[in-house]
Scaffold this motif. Sequence first.
Motif, PDB file in Angstrom:
ATOM      1  N   ASN A 192      20.639  34.601  21.199  1.00 54.48           N
ATOM      2  CA  ASN A 192      20.442  33.763  20.015  1.00 54.48           C
ATOM      3  C   ASN A 192      20.101  34.579  18.763  1.00 54.48           C
ATOM      4  O   ASN A 192      19.834  33.999  17.711  1.00 54.48           O
ATOM      5  N   GLY A 193      20.084  35.898  18.923  1.00 50.92           N
ATOM      6  CA  GLY A 193      19.676  36.746  17.805  1.00 50.92           C
ATOM      7  C   GLY A 193      18.174  36.827  17.643  1.00 50.92           C
ATOM      8  O   GLY A 193      17.682  37.226  16.581  1.00 50.92           O
ATOM      9  N   PHE A 194      17.417  36.471  18.711  1.00 56.78           N
ATOM     10  CA  PHE A 194      15.954  36.481  18.655  1.00 56.78           C
ATOM     11  C   PHE A 194      15.410  37.768  19.259  1.00 56.78           C
ATOM     12  O   PHE A 194      15.902  38.251  20.285  1.00 56.78           O
ATOM     13  N   ALA A 195      14.352  38.296  18.648  1.00 58.72           N
ATOM     14  CA  ALA A 195      13.573  39.389  19.222  1.00 58.72           C
ATOM     15  C   ALA A 195      12.110  39.009  19.093  1.00 58.72           C
ATOM     16  O   ALA A 195      11.618  38.798  17.983  1.00 58.72           O
ATOM     17  N   ASP A 196      11.418  38.881  20.221  1.00 55.45           N
ATOM     18  CA  ASP A 196      10.013  38.470  20.224  1.00 55.45           C
ATOM     19  C   ASP A 196       9.108  39.684  20.367  1.00 55.45           C
ATOM     20  O   ASP A 196       9.209  40.441  21.343  1.00 55.45           O
ATOM     21  N   LEU A 197       8.221  39.869  19.400  1.00 58.57           N
ATOM     22  CA  LEU A 197       7.292  40.988  19.373  1.00 58.57           C
ATOM     23  C   LEU A 197       5.882  40.490  19.680  1.00 58.57           C
ATOM     24  O   LEU A 197       5.465  39.446  19.172  1.00 58.57           O
ATOM     25  N   ASP A 198       5.164  41.253  20.506  1.00 58.19           N
ATOM     26  CA  ASP A 198       3.762  40.957  20.737  1.00 58.19           C
ATOM     27  C   ASP A 198       2.955  41.365  19.512  1.00 58.19           C
ATOM     28  O   ASP A 198       3.409  42.143  18.672  1.00 58.19           O
ATOM     29  N   GLY A 199       1.724  40.859  19.441  1.00 62.03           N
ATOM     30  CA  GLY A 199       0.875  41.233  18.316  1.00 62.03           C
ATOM     31  C   GLY A 199       0.669  42.730  18.219  1.00 62.03           C
ATOM     32  O   GLY A 199       0.666  43.305  17.122  1.00 62.03           O
ATOM     33  N   ALA A 200       0.535  43.418  19.380  1.00 64.40           N
ATOM     34  CA  ALA A 200       0.313  44.861  19.367  1.00 64.40           C
ATOM     35  C   ALA A 200       1.508  45.611  18.796  1.00 64.40           C
ATOM     36  O   ALA A 200       1.360  46.708  18.254  1.00 64.40           O
ATOM     37  N   ASP A 201       2.718  45.027  18.918  1.00 64.52           N
ATOM     38  CA  ASP A 201       3.914  45.674  18.374  1.00 64.52           C
ATOM     39  C   ASP A 201       3.869  45.762  16.859  1.00 64.52           C
ATOM     40  O   ASP A 201       4.611  46.533  16.253  1.00 64.52           O
ATOM     41  N   ARG A 202       3.000  44.958  16.226  1.00 64.40           N
ATOM     42  CA  ARG A 202       2.977  44.888  14.767  1.00 64.40           C
ATOM     43  C   ARG A 202       1.933  45.811  14.152  1.00 64.40           C
ATOM     44  O   ARG A 202       1.673  45.740  12.951  1.00 64.40           O
ATOM     45  N   GLU A 203       1.321  46.700  14.937  1.00 67.76           N
ATOM     46  CA  GLU A 203       0.285  47.570  14.404  1.00 67.76           C
ATOM     47  C   GLU A 203       0.841  48.595  13.431  1.00 67.76           C
ATOM     48  O   GLU A 203       0.139  49.061  12.540  1.00 67.76           O
ATOM     49  N   ARG A 204       2.100  48.992  13.602  1.00 66.64           N
ATOM     50  CA  ARG A 204       2.680  49.984  12.701  1.00 66.64           C
ATOM     51  C   ARG A 204       3.115  49.317  11.399  1.00 66.64           C
ATOM     52  O   ARG A 204       3.433  48.137  11.375  1.00 66.64           O
ATOM     53  N   PRO A 205       3.124  50.081  10.293  1.00 70.57           N
ATOM     54  CA  PRO A 205       3.286  49.445   8.973  1.00 70.57           C
ATOM     55  C   PRO A 205       4.683  48.943   8.641  1.00 70.57           C
ATOM     56  O   PRO A 205       4.842  48.161   7.713  1.00 70.57           O
ATOM     57  N   TRP A 206       5.722  49.394   9.362  1.00 71.08           N
ATOM     58  CA  TRP A 206       7.071  48.930   9.044  1.00 71.08           C
ATOM     59  C   TRP A 206       7.803  48.502  10.320  1.00 71.08           C
ATOM     60  O   TRP A 206       7.596  49.069  11.390  1.00 71.08           O
ATOM     61  N   LEU A 230      11.180  45.792   7.061  1.00 71.29           N
ATOM     62  CA  LEU A 230      10.169  44.786   6.739  1.00 71.29           C
ATOM     63  C   LEU A 230       8.813  45.475   6.688  1.00 71.29           C
ATOM     64  O   LEU A 230       8.354  46.038   7.691  1.00 71.29           O
ATOM     65  N   SER A 231       8.168  45.442   5.531  1.00 70.70           N
ATOM     66  CA  SER A 231       6.827  45.999   5.405  1.00 70.70           C
ATOM     67  C   SER A 231       5.800  44.938   5.791  1.00 70.70           C
ATOM     68  O   SER A 231       6.116  43.751   5.930  1.00 70.70           O
ATOM     69  N   GLU A 232       4.556  45.372   5.956  1.00 70.12           N
ATOM     70  CA  GLU A 232       3.487  44.419   6.250  1.00 70.12           C
ATOM     71  C   GLU A 232       3.373  43.373   5.153  1.00 70.12           C
ATOM     72  O   GLU A 232       3.141  42.188   5.418  1.00 70.12           O
ATOM     73  N   GLU A 233       3.526  43.826   3.895  1.00 70.46           N
ATOM     74  CA  GLU A 233       3.411  42.901   2.768  1.00 70.46           C
ATOM     75  C   GLU A 233       4.516  41.843   2.800  1.00 70.46           C
ATOM     76  O   GLU A 233       4.284  40.655   2.549  1.00 70.46           O
ATOM     77  N   THR A 234       5.738  42.272   3.115  1.00 67.04           N
ATOM     78  CA  THR A 234       6.856  41.327   3.185  1.00 67.04           C
ATOM     79  C   THR A 234       6.653  40.313   4.308  1.00 67.04           C
ATOM     80  O   THR A 234       6.904  39.114   4.145  1.00 67.04           O
ATOM     81  N   LEU A 235       6.186  40.798   5.460  1.00 68.65           N
ATOM     82  CA  LEU A 235       5.943  39.876   6.574  1.00 68.65           C
ATOM     83  C   LEU A 235       4.882  38.845   6.212  1.00 68.65           C
ATOM     84  O   LEU A 235       4.993  37.665   6.574  1.00 68.65           O
ATOM     85  N   ALA A 236       3.843  39.291   5.497  1.00 73.49           N
ATOM     86  CA  ALA A 236       2.790  38.361   5.103  1.00 73.49           C
ATOM     87  C   ALA A 236       3.343  37.245   4.209  1.00 73.49           C
ATOM     88  O   ALA A 236       2.881  36.104   4.253  1.00 73.49           O
TER      89      ALA A 236
END
Length: 298
Positions: free
Chosen positions: A155-169, A182-188
């Motif tokens: 479906n074009g989906f990729a599911d990331l755990d919260g720990a996967d998001r620790e890096r800034p990009w 995608l930067s942290e700011e863009t995701l926010a």
Amino acid sequence: TTARPAVDPVQPTVEVLARHAGDGSPAAGATIGQWRRATGEGVTYRPARRIADDQVADLEGRATFVARPDWPLEIVARAAGNGPMLRVPVEALAAGSHREVQVRVERPPAPLRIVVQSDDGIPLVGASVRTLAEVQPPRGAFPGRSSLVRRTDGNGFADLDGADRERPWIVVEAAGFGPLVLSEETLALRARSLRGAGSRQQVEVTLSSAAGLAVEVTDRDSAPVQDVQVRIEFDLDGLPLESVASTGRRGRVRIGDLPAGVGITFAARDPGSSEPSFQEVYVLEPGERRALAVQLDR
């Protein structure tokens, strides 16, 4: 509740009180460890090492360790759910002493679903989603330390755990498409919460067909020039990127997988020069293959 270790009256003890950063609530379930802190330099260097089994903080966010006298210590803590790691140095304790250490741990980011599609709205299957750490000296298209986290499903989906998001990009790539960052700011700004999915968030991204440059370098007599260094630089969502290549014996080099719609600085440097002999900024259209004829003054 985690059982506290038996206390030897001669051995010092460290009691850790973990709180959540922000609201200050007890960080029940946090993972807390005790390490011997790294010390010295050169031949006297001693690396950090774990000196006790990790504990799980009780309902009050507490964990107690028996320490070694006169050892420089470090408390390592993570909030429940594998939040970002926190390291807190603790000075050496005298025999029989007790010290309370307070730590503020960050909750892990919310799980994230990235929905990847092409510019004509078709889900992209098998696109790679990477997390990128700090920027380092050039090493290919993405000059930092990156690791593959997921590939998109049917479906074009990729599911990331919260720990996967620790890096800034977060970097999204697919064959035949330009990269997207995608930067942290863009995701926010762009991520939205999914209804009925707890804390999970979702962000939708569109990849455009990759652009490219076909470069031919000649001298004043229109003869091809070999070994001309060609460098491209561009910025994706605050992440500076660059790639370097050299012309072959026919004076040609191709550079593909470039993003469309961003300013790409192109520079060519003569082998005998320390400064660029040619430099220009280009903005390419999706799928564009632009031919560049560069003539050197030689």
